[in-house]
Design an enzyme around this catalytic site. Structure first.
Site, PDB file in Angstrom:
ATOM      1  N   GLY A 244     -72.937 -95.555  27.839  1.00  0.00           N
ATOM      2  CA  GLY A 244     -74.242 -95.885  28.397  1.00  0.00           C
ATOM      3  C   GLY A 244     -75.057 -94.755  28.981  1.00  0.00           C
ATOM      4  O   GLY A 244     -76.242 -94.940  29.240  1.00  0.00           O
ATOM      5  N   GLU A 279     -66.298 -94.821  26.675  1.00  0.00           N
ATOM      6  CA  GLU A 279     -66.819 -95.067  25.318  1.00  0.00           C
ATOM      7  C   GLU A 279     -68.203 -94.445  25.151  1.00  0.00           C
ATOM      8  O   GLU A 279     -69.180 -95.146  24.874  1.00  0.00           O
ATOM      9  CB  GLU A 279     -66.910 -96.581  25.074  1.00  0.00           C
ATOM     10  CG  GLU A 279     -65.614 -97.333  25.270  1.00  0.00           C
ATOM     11  CD  GLU A 279     -65.809 -98.854  25.290  1.00  0.00           C
ATOM     12  OE1 GLU A 279     -66.956 -99.323  25.421  1.00  0.00           O
ATOM     13  OE2 GLU A 279     -64.807 -99.561  25.157  1.00  0.00           O
ATOM     14  N   PRO A 280     -68.331 -93.140  25.315  1.00  0.00           N
ATOM     15  CA  PRO A 280     -69.656 -92.535  25.179  1.00  0.00           C
ATOM     16  C   PRO A 280     -70.098 -92.497  23.712  1.00  0.00           C
ATOM     17  O   PRO A 280     -69.291 -92.238  22.819  1.00  0.00           O
ATOM     18  CB  PRO A 280     -69.443 -91.113  25.708  1.00  0.00           C
ATOM     19  CG  PRO A 280     -68.009 -90.814  25.368  1.00  0.00           C
ATOM     20  CD  PRO A 280     -67.268 -92.133  25.537  1.00  0.00           C
ATOM     21  N   GLY A 281     -71.364 -92.753  23.486  1.00  0.00           N
ATOM     22  CA  GLY A 281     -71.919 -92.664  22.137  1.00  0.00           C
ATOM     23  C   GLY A 281     -73.114 -91.725  22.119  1.00  0.00           C
ATOM     24  O   GLY A 281     -73.035 -90.574  21.711  1.00  0.00           O
ATOM     25  N   ARG A 282     -74.225 -92.215  22.653  1.00  0.00           N
ATOM     26  CA  ARG A 282     -75.487 -91.478  22.623  1.00  0.00           C
ATOM     27  C   ARG A 282     -75.368 -90.088  23.249  1.00  0.00           C
ATOM     28  O   ARG A 282     -75.919 -89.112  22.723  1.00  0.00           O
ATOM     29  CB  ARG A 282     -76.538 -92.292  23.376  1.00  0.00           C
ATOM     30  CG  ARG A 282     -77.960 -91.769  23.242  1.00  0.00           C
ATOM     31  CD  ARG A 282     -78.911 -92.537  24.169  1.00  0.00           C
ATOM     32  NE  ARG A 282     -78.807 -93.973  24.051  1.00  0.00           N
ATOM     33  CZ  ARG A 282     -79.527 -94.713  23.206  1.00  0.00           C
ATOM     34  NH1 ARG A 282     -80.419 -94.142  22.437  1.00  0.00           N
ATOM     35  NH2 ARG A 282     -79.357 -96.024  23.145  1.00  0.00           N
ATOM     36  N   ARG A 318     -85.585 -96.623  15.874  1.00  0.00           N
ATOM     37  CA  ARG A 318     -85.671 -96.744  17.329  1.00  0.00           C
ATOM     38  C   ARG A 318     -87.099 -96.943  17.859  1.00  0.00           C
ATOM     39  O   ARG A 318     -87.302 -97.784  18.730  1.00  0.00           O
ATOM     40  CB  ARG A 318     -84.991 -95.544  18.013  1.00  0.00           C
ATOM     41  CG  ARG A 318     -83.488 -95.456  17.690  1.00  0.00           C
ATOM     42  CD  ARG A 318     -82.769 -94.421  18.539  1.00  0.00           C
ATOM     43  NE  ARG A 318     -82.780 -94.795  19.931  1.00  0.00           N
ATOM     44  CZ  ARG A 318     -83.606 -94.306  20.846  1.00  0.00           C
ATOM     45  NH1 ARG A 318     -84.462 -93.348  20.543  1.00  0.00           N
ATOM     46  NH2 ARG A 318     -83.565 -94.742  22.076  1.00  0.00           N
ATOM     47  N   TYR A 322     -87.313-100.286  19.834  1.00  0.00           N
ATOM     48  CA  TYR A 322     -87.243-100.155  21.301  1.00  0.00           C
ATOM     49  C   TYR A 322     -88.433 -99.410  21.876  1.00  0.00           C
ATOM     50  O   TYR A 322     -88.342 -98.950  23.029  1.00  0.00           O
ATOM     51  CB  TYR A 322     -85.978 -99.366  21.708  1.00  0.00           C
ATOM     52  CG  TYR A 322     -84.706 -99.702  21.018  1.00  0.00           C
ATOM     53  CD1 TYR A 322     -84.224-101.023  20.974  1.00  0.00           C
ATOM     54  CD2 TYR A 322     -83.929 -98.716  20.411  1.00  0.00           C
ATOM     55  CE1 TYR A 322     -83.029-101.317  20.345  1.00  0.00           C
ATOM     56  CE2 TYR A 322     -82.729 -99.012  19.787  1.00  0.00           C
ATOM     57  CZ  TYR A 322     -82.287-100.307  19.753  1.00  0.00           C
ATOM     58  OH  TYR A 322     -81.112-100.589  19.141  1.00  0.00           O
ATOM     59  N   CYS A 347     -95.156-100.496   5.034  1.00  0.00           N
ATOM     60  CA  CYS A 347     -96.258-101.436   5.216  1.00  0.00           C
ATOM     61  C   CYS A 347     -96.009-102.381   6.371  1.00  0.00           C
ATOM     62  O   CYS A 347     -95.842-103.591   6.207  1.00  0.00           O
ATOM     63  CB  CYS A 347     -96.495-102.177   3.909  1.00  0.00           C
ATOM     64  SG  CYS A 347     -97.035-101.020   2.651  1.00  0.00           S
ATOM     65  N   TYR A 376     -77.911 -93.487  16.860  1.00  0.00           N
ATOM     66  CA  TYR A 376     -78.689 -94.682  16.504  1.00  0.00           C
ATOM     67  C   TYR A 376     -79.851 -94.305  15.584  1.00  0.00           C
ATOM     68  O   TYR A 376     -80.937 -94.866  15.670  1.00  0.00           O
ATOM     69  CB  TYR A 376     -79.159 -95.425  17.770  1.00  0.00           C
ATOM     70  CG  TYR A 376     -77.986 -95.734  18.693  1.00  0.00           C
ATOM     71  CD1 TYR A 376     -77.059 -96.707  18.333  1.00  0.00           C
ATOM     72  CD2 TYR A 376     -77.768 -95.009  19.868  1.00  0.00           C
ATOM     73  CE1 TYR A 376     -75.951 -96.961  19.139  1.00  0.00           C
ATOM     74  CE2 TYR A 376     -76.660 -95.271  20.675  1.00  0.00           C
ATOM     75  CZ  TYR A 376     -75.767 -96.245  20.302  1.00  0.00           C
ATOM     76  OH  TYR A 376     -74.671 -96.498  21.094  1.00  0.00           O
TER      77      TYR A 376
HETATM   78  C1  PLP Z   1     -72.822 -99.255  22.148  1.00  0.00           C
HETATM   79  C2  PLP Z   1     -71.600 -99.292  22.986  1.00  0.00           C
HETATM   80  C3  PLP Z   1     -71.142 -98.120  23.599  1.00  0.00           C
HETATM   81  C4  PLP Z   1     -71.881 -96.809  23.526  1.00  0.00           C
HETATM   82  O1  PLP Z   1     -73.054 -96.824  24.248  1.00  0.00           O
HETATM   83  P1  PLP Z   1     -73.884 -95.454  24.462  1.00  0.00           P
HETATM   84  O2  PLP Z   1     -75.049 -95.875  25.238  1.00  0.00           O
HETATM   85  O3  PLP Z   1     -74.236 -94.962  23.111  1.00  0.00           O
HETATM   86  O4  PLP Z   1     -72.987 -94.517  25.197  1.00  0.00           O
HETATM   87  C5  PLP Z   1     -69.969 -98.182  24.324  1.00  0.00           C
HETATM   88  N1  PLP Z   1     -69.278 -99.353  24.433  1.00  0.00           N
HETATM   89  C6  PLP Z   1     -69.689-100.488  23.864  1.00  0.00           C
HETATM   90  C7  PLP Z   1     -68.881-101.719  24.021  1.00  0.00           C
HETATM   91  C8  PLP Z   1     -70.863-100.500  23.125  1.00  0.00           C
HETATM   92  O5  PLP Z   1     -71.283-101.635  22.566  1.00  0.00           O
END
Ligand code: PLP
Length: 423
Positions: A244, A279-282, A318, A322, A347, A376
């Site tokens: 997050g 669980e880092p993603g972004r 995105r 968003y 379009c 994303y």
């Molecule tokens: C999407 C998601 C993440 C990653 O979120 P980021 O904002 O990209 O860090 C982690 N855990 C769960 C369960 C998610 O759905």
């Protein structure tokens, strides 16, 4: 910090000119920097260095490209997956099954069975019903499913509504005040044989968080819940704190650093005595990529011109989804500026990247990038308007490679069938 910089007036990814990549691969195309990915992975890990026991699970959905996963596997990351498709990618990248966490609100029985067969490390359960089903599937297969219960802490993450996941009305997790009862009933399902082994709690309140305060509020609530469950004599050895953390999409924006995040986590969890999972993603992938595009045409508008680029909402969803901002930079800026609406060819009026934005002056044929497109981005691409599926490139120092080919409309057309009764 990232490795996209101007050299001799031309934007480079590490040591490679984006103009050279556009020449060879065409546009639009995503370009990732390996060094940036690896750096973000290390900075995130270093931010958590004070914590005694940590497991890092990269959120695959942010950028599931196999080469990206390879880089993160080499940095010692496991994976947070939300489908068997993502799990297969993590395994293909060489991430150990034991380092994979399976999240997601709608895991099917078939997916659970496949993940059990692969031997993944943890299932994050989103409901009591899911736990009961997983227990039965695991028992039938003679497997033990290590599981955590995802809890909805009813905390407002203060982010865009569509990426907010921890409010009571969101579909994710079980309600906070019912979580201890559900945990106890699921824990009671585990007999001596195979089946379900409840070992922890999980929380993830949303994405692109600009402040640590909602995370701290959520983690504090999770700590209280953990203590209440332990007070019933049940084990809670793993606490999954989700992802997050946001990233700056506009030059100059300041976001919480992994070090600040780690310090907050250390403070809140000091007496938890649990393995902490992240669980880092972004924050890992976002600034590691750009979307490279070419200006097709500039047409006059009412208050400012429309810059029509060859990237569109099907390549980078995105802004349409968003209202997200992506900085737009010319690959070879002239030093002149203009104010423009930046739009794609699709379009739909939602195929708009920016309105009335001051940008580098660009002319038809010029190359430009949308920055911070590594998370994303390509993963959400579609072929809407019968456009190609956008290719992906990875740069490593002075070398680069196509890490996902462009899938052209003819290939997609070839997968379609006309039944004989229409012929
Ligand atoms: C999407 C998601 C993440 C990653 O979120 P980021 O904002 O990209 O860090 C982690 N855990 C769960 C369960 C998610 O759905």
């Amino acid at each position: 910090m990232d490795h996209f910089d101007y050299r001799d007036g031309v934007l480079h990814a590490e040591d490679v000119s984006l103009a050279a990549i556009a020449e060879a691969v065409g546009t639009p195309a995503y370009v990732y920097s390996r060094a940036t990915l690896a750096r973000h992975a290390r900075v995130f890990r270093e931010g958590l260095a004070a914590l005694p026991s940590v497991h890092l699970a990269y959120a695959v959905k942010a950028n599931p490209n196999l080469a990206v996963l390879k880089v993160l596997a080499a940095e010692g990351f496991g994976a947070d997956v939300v489908s068997v498709g993502e799990m297969e990618r993590a395994l293909a990248a060489g991430m150990p099954a034991s380092g994979i966490v399976f999240s997601g609100v709608g895991k099917t029985g078939a997916e659970m069975a496949r993940a059990l067969a692969a031997g993944i490390g943890q299932f994050n359960l989103e409901s009591e019903e899911e736990g009961v089903e997983l227990a039965a599937i695991a028992a039938a297969l003679g497997k033990t499913a290590q599981a955590a219960l995802r809890v909805n802490p009813d905390v407002d993450a203060g982010t865009h509504g569509k990426i907010s996941t921890g409010k009571a009305e969101n579909k994710f997790g079980v309600p906070y005040d019912r979580a201890d009862g559900i945990y106890a009933r699921l824990a009671a399902l585990s007999g001596s044989g195979p089946g379900l082994a409840m070992r922890g709690l999980a929380v993830h309140i949303g994405s692109q968080l600009a402040s640590l305060a909602p995370l701290e509020a959520a983690f504090t609530k999770m700590g209280e819940l953990m203590r209440a469950i332990r007070a019933q004599g049940l084990a809670v050895t793993h606490m999954d704190l989700g992802g997050g953390i946001g990233v700056p999409y506009k030059a100059g924006e300041i976001f919480p650093s992994p070090a600040e995040y780690g310090a907050m986590v250390a403070r809140v969890t000091a007496d938890w005595g649990a393995t902490l999972m992240f669980e880092p993603g972004r924050v890992i992938a976002g600034n590691s990529g750009v979307l490279l595009t070419r200006v097709i045409r500039v047409k006059p508008g009412v208050s400012c011109p429309f810059v029509i680029v060859d990237a569109a909402m099907n390549d980078l969803a995105r802004p349409a989804l968003y209202d997200a901002w992506h900085d737009f930079l010319a690959v070879a800026p002239t030093g002149e500026a203009m104010t423009a609406n930046i739009v794609g060819p699709i379009c739909e009026s939602s195929d708009t990247f920016a309105m009335g934005r001051p940008i580098d002056a660009v002319a038809p044929g010029d190359l430009a990038v949308f920055r911070t497109a590594g998370a994303y981005g390509a993963t959400m691409a579609s072929t809407y308007n019968s456009r190609a599926l956008v290719p992906e490139v990875m740069v490593d120092g002075n070398r680069w490679a196509v890490v996902a080919e462009r899938i052209d409309p003819a290939t997609i057309l070839a997968a379609e069938r006309v039944p004989e009764w229409l012929d």
